[in-house]
Scaffold this motif. Structure first.
Motif, PDB file in Angstrom:
ATOM      1  N   PRO A 318     -24.462   1.194  12.175  1.00  0.00           N
ATOM      2  CA  PRO A 318     -24.700   0.167  13.200  1.00  0.00           C
ATOM      3  C   PRO A 318     -24.246  -1.222  12.742  1.00  0.00           C
ATOM      4  O   PRO A 318     -24.504  -1.643  11.616  1.00  0.00           O
ATOM      5  N   PHE A 319     -23.561  -1.926  13.634  1.00  0.00           N
ATOM      6  CA  PHE A 319     -23.254  -3.338  13.442  1.00  0.00           C
ATOM      7  C   PHE A 319     -24.337  -4.220  14.060  1.00  0.00           C
ATOM      8  O   PHE A 319     -24.652  -5.292  13.558  1.00  0.00           O
ATOM      9  N   SER A 320     -24.888  -3.759  15.166  1.00  0.00           N
ATOM     10  CA  SER A 320     -25.953  -4.463  15.882  1.00  0.00           C
ATOM     11  C   SER A 320     -26.730  -3.423  16.673  1.00  0.00           C
ATOM     12  O   SER A 320     -26.502  -2.213  16.531  1.00  0.00           O
ATOM     13  N   ALA A 325     -20.093   1.711  14.433  1.00  0.00           N
ATOM     14  CA  ALA A 325     -18.852   2.397  14.079  1.00  0.00           C
ATOM     15  C   ALA A 325     -19.196   3.804  13.597  1.00  0.00           C
ATOM     16  O   ALA A 325     -20.210   4.005  12.936  1.00  0.00           O
ATOM     17  N   ARG A 326     -18.336   4.751  13.928  1.00  0.00           N
ATOM     18  CA  ARG A 326     -18.616   6.133  13.545  1.00  0.00           C
ATOM     19  C   ARG A 326     -17.343   6.830  13.095  1.00  0.00           C
ATOM     20  O   ARG A 326     -16.245   6.519  13.546  1.00  0.00           O
ATOM     21  N   GLY A 327     -17.535   7.761  12.181  1.00  0.00           N
ATOM     22  CA  GLY A 327     -16.467   8.638  11.734  1.00  0.00           C
ATOM     23  C   GLY A 327     -17.024  10.033  11.534  1.00  0.00           C
ATOM     24  O   GLY A 327     -18.184  10.194  11.147  1.00  0.00           O
ATOM     25  N   GLN A 368     -18.829   2.927  19.127  1.00  0.00           N
ATOM     26  CA  GLN A 368     -19.750   3.388  20.163  1.00  0.00           C
ATOM     27  C   GLN A 368     -20.664   2.237  20.560  1.00  0.00           C
ATOM     28  O   GLN A 368     -21.185   1.515  19.702  1.00  0.00           O
ATOM     29  N   ALA A 369     -20.836   2.059  21.868  1.00  0.00           N
ATOM     30  CA  ALA A 369     -21.629   0.944  22.391  1.00  0.00           C
ATOM     31  C   ALA A 369     -22.721   1.467  23.312  1.00  0.00           C
ATOM     32  O   ALA A 369     -22.530   2.469  24.019  1.00  0.00           O
TER      33      ALA A 369
END
Length: 371
Positions: A318-320, A325-327, A368-369
């Motif tokens: 998580p950024f926020s 971001a995911r991989g 992802q949002a």
């Protein structure tokens, strides 16, 4: 002087008891050892319990475990009462990758009387047990917390008057001079720690999520295929569902010396389990392979369907609260494979140019949002 020394002694005793509770609870949270059952206290302080599971601690045990462990640490005495004047607020939330616990005691006027806190990495049960021990040690001596701090000591009683009337042979004792009025000292209230804006109910509710990324595939089309991926789904704290579409183009320009272009359109349905930043999914993949030969007699131009059932593992960082971001790495055994064959005619017999592999792999990454 006597009242002041009494207050200082009480403060020292409370500080020593709080230090003992914090040290013992921190040791339990670090070692994971259950507290020893204490002897029941005669007059425990009754408190009203408020238990809060903040962001990142939704999977921790509820307040029933905290109540049970407190009763066990106090030798079977239950100090919790919904009608009590004192309030004990206990909360757990995740801060910078660690679980942080805090306990705050308020009196009936809302003044802070005691505060403690410690942290652990992943074991919620051990942390709740440590909180129960700290609360039990605090409530073991209820006499000093029953009265608000800063109350002046009661003045000594004046001497009793003589039994008989005053006379020259028996003078009356001098009357004590009235003490000047003094305003009672008011203890500065301790500010309660701010509560998290996200309640446990709000943290556990459903939310829509959408993702955009890129995928590299091997075994689903001739050679290595690469292209964009778009997904939409729903997310709960512990699991999620998603529907994903991919459009992949093969980087190979020819197959078995036959020039042609191959592209793959896929639709996936995935169900994932989440644990902190890691996740694992089971997925069903349905693909359609399109081949366009550049030489008319080289290969048949057709649409071929393929079906796979597999899984994936990945990291969701998580950024926020609304963006991460995911991989991930995915593997799917092929149930129904696609194949490319030569065009049949009088001069050339039918033969296969390419067939999908038994196991296909994908490597994906993106954003992802939350919607």
């Amino acid at each position: 002087m006597r009242g002041r020394s009494h207050d200082e002694g009480a403060r020292r005793k409370r500080a020593a008891r709080a230090a003992l509770a914090s040290t013992a609870a921190a040791a339990i949270s670090a070692a994971g050892v259950a507290p020893v059952r204490a002897e029941p206290t005669a007059t425990p302080l009754r408190v009203r319990l408020e238990f809060i599971r903040g962001p990142g601690a939704e999977e921790c045990p509820d307040e029933q475990l905290l109540r049970a462990e407190t009763v066990r640490a106090m030798g079977g005495v239950d100090p919790y009462d919904a009608e009590a004047a004192f309030t004990m607020t206990a909360s757990i939330e995740r801060r910078r990758g660690k679980l942080a616990a805090s306990m705050f005691l308020r009196d009936g006027d809302g003044h802070g009387r005691w505060f403690d806190g410690f942290s652990a990495y992943d074991d919620c049960k051990v942390l709740v047990t440590a909180m129960a021990l700290s609360i039990a040690v605090l409530l073991d001596d209820a006499a000093e917390l029953a009265a608000p701090p800063g109350v002046p000591a009661k003045p000594a009683s004046p001497p009793a008057p003589p039994d008989g009337p005053c006379s020259p042979d028996r003078p009356c004792p001098p009357k004590p001079s009235p003490a000047p009025p003094s305003s009672p000292r008011t203890a500065s209230p301790v500010r309660a720690p701010p509560r998290s804006s996200a309640s446990p109910v709000a943290a556990e509710r459903f939310r829509w999520v959408a993702g955009l990324g890129a995928v590299t595939g091997l075994g689903m089309a001739p050679g290595v295929a690469i292209g964009p991926a778009l997904s939409i789904g729903g997310r709960w704290p512990a699991w999620s569902v998603a529907l994903e579409v991919r459009g992949l183009a093969s980087l190979s320009q020819e197959i078995d010396e036959v020039p042609m272009a191959a592209s793959l359109f896929m639709t996936n349905a995935a169900v994932c389990l989440h644990r902190h930043v890691l996740f694992a999914c089971g997925a069903v993949e349905l693909g359609m392979l399109r081949v366009t030969p550049e030489v008319p007699l080289g290969a048949a131009s057709s649409l071929r369907l393929g079906l796979g059932l597999g899984g994936r593992i990945g990291v969701d960082w998580p950024f926020s609260k609304s963006l991460s971001a995911r991989g991930y790495l995915g593997v799917a055994p092929t149930l129904v494979g696609a194949a490319i064959g030569r065009r049949t005619n009088d001069q050339m017999s039918d033969s296969s140019l390419w067939a999908s592999r038994d196991i296909a792999g994908t490597l994906g990454f993106g954003l992802q949002a939350s919607l």
